[in-house]
Write an enzyme that holds these catalytic residues in place. Sequence first.
Site, PDB file in Angstrom:
ATOM      1  N   TYR A  84      73.813  70.453 132.950  1.00 39.35           N
ATOM      2  CA  TYR A  84      73.203  69.294 133.609  1.00 39.35           C
ATOM      3  C   TYR A  84      73.733  69.113 135.032  1.00 39.35           C
ATOM      4  O   TYR A  84      74.906  68.781 135.225  1.00 39.35           O
ATOM      5  CB  TYR A  84      73.439  68.003 132.808  1.00 39.35           C
TER       6      TYR A  84
ATOM      7  N   HIS B 216      73.994  75.464 123.326  1.00 40.68           N
ATOM      8  CA  HIS B 216      72.921  74.749 124.030  1.00 40.68           C
ATOM      9  C   HIS B 216      71.618  75.555 124.095  1.00 40.68           C
ATOM     10  O   HIS B 216      71.557  76.589 124.739  1.00 40.68           O
ATOM     11  CB  HIS B 216      73.413  74.431 125.454  1.00 40.68           C
TER      12      HIS B 216
END
Length: 323
Positions: free
Chosen positions: A64, A129
């Site tokens: 992110y 992820h």
Amino acid sequence: MEAAKSTPLELRPLGNTGLKLSSVGFGASPLGNVFGPISESDAIATVRQAFRLGINFFDTSPYYGGTLSEKVLGIALKALEVPRNEYIVSTKCGRYIDGFDFSAERVTRSIDESLERLQLDYVDILQCHDIEFGSLDQIVNETIPALLKLKEAGKIRFIGITGLPLEIFTYVLDRVPPRTVDVILSYCHYSLNDSTLEDLLPYLKSKGVGVISASPLAMGLLTEGGPPEWHPASPELKAACKAAAAYCKETGRNISKLAMQYSLSNKDISTILVGMNSIQQVNENVAAATELSTGKDEKALSEIDDILKPVKNQTWPSDPKLD
Ligand code: NAD
């Protein structure tokens, strides 16, 4: 020191972990400027307000904002000046701004980098992820065994996997020893427009796996302001959600509140992870949860259901450039 929390948010058990997560979780991808710029001071104030109102679960990833979210979340958590065991942190591994790497070597290095950015000695949950972009067999045979070593070393407490297609979860969970993968994080599959995660819940419960459901606002589709430009939904789905948001506004309701309440009402999901970048959003989302005790607006939900029916459960191909 932080003042005592005034609004009791419900705490829910996370599978067999023994952790109890606030029903509303703090998604920190917006702290990496994923949904537009946010200053460090606003980020700190937003995290502080979340904690004050009873949110104890914070989720981030090195992906992110190209590590920015982890750095800013670390600063904001430190600024709380509360004992480490008062909040639960999850971060991820295997997905980076420059691509995917689920090798044992990379994920082992990754946790040290994440801990440094987060200014923590351990994270509660480390999740692989978006595993659909890697080899699922590598996740089973190499990545998860590497994460088990990190668990033994005390750098992480629990192991999770995340991704968009729901079938990835059964693929991995059917192939690892019981109680190896503690948690799954699914996103965009338990919201007003798509509730397909529901069918998987009995299986996950039977395995004792904790369920985190992310993106209750369908990454901005279910907001008055609408989604960001990069949103992968079809024009048809975007138009239907826009019509639903407009209908809510015309009738004096807020689509995001209804969406939060819809997602929160399934207690087999431990936490609803929503991305927030302002004190106002924190206040609204926590209020949506605490007001749920007086019941959902069933009439509004059924009217919205009618608007969204033509696109119900429509999803999009998982895109390596997104989330
Ligand atoms: P989301 O559905 O939570 O929507 C976030 C957007 O809604 C942001 O623009 C936010 O500013 C806005 N918003 C929040 N509250 C609002 C309110 N009350 N009114 C109006 N707008 C509001 O989507 P998300 O942020 O992508 O998902 C939540 C979190 O879940 C992420 O931050 C991340 O931590 C996690 N997540 C993980 C994965 C993964 O692991 N693959 C994927 C998606 C999300």
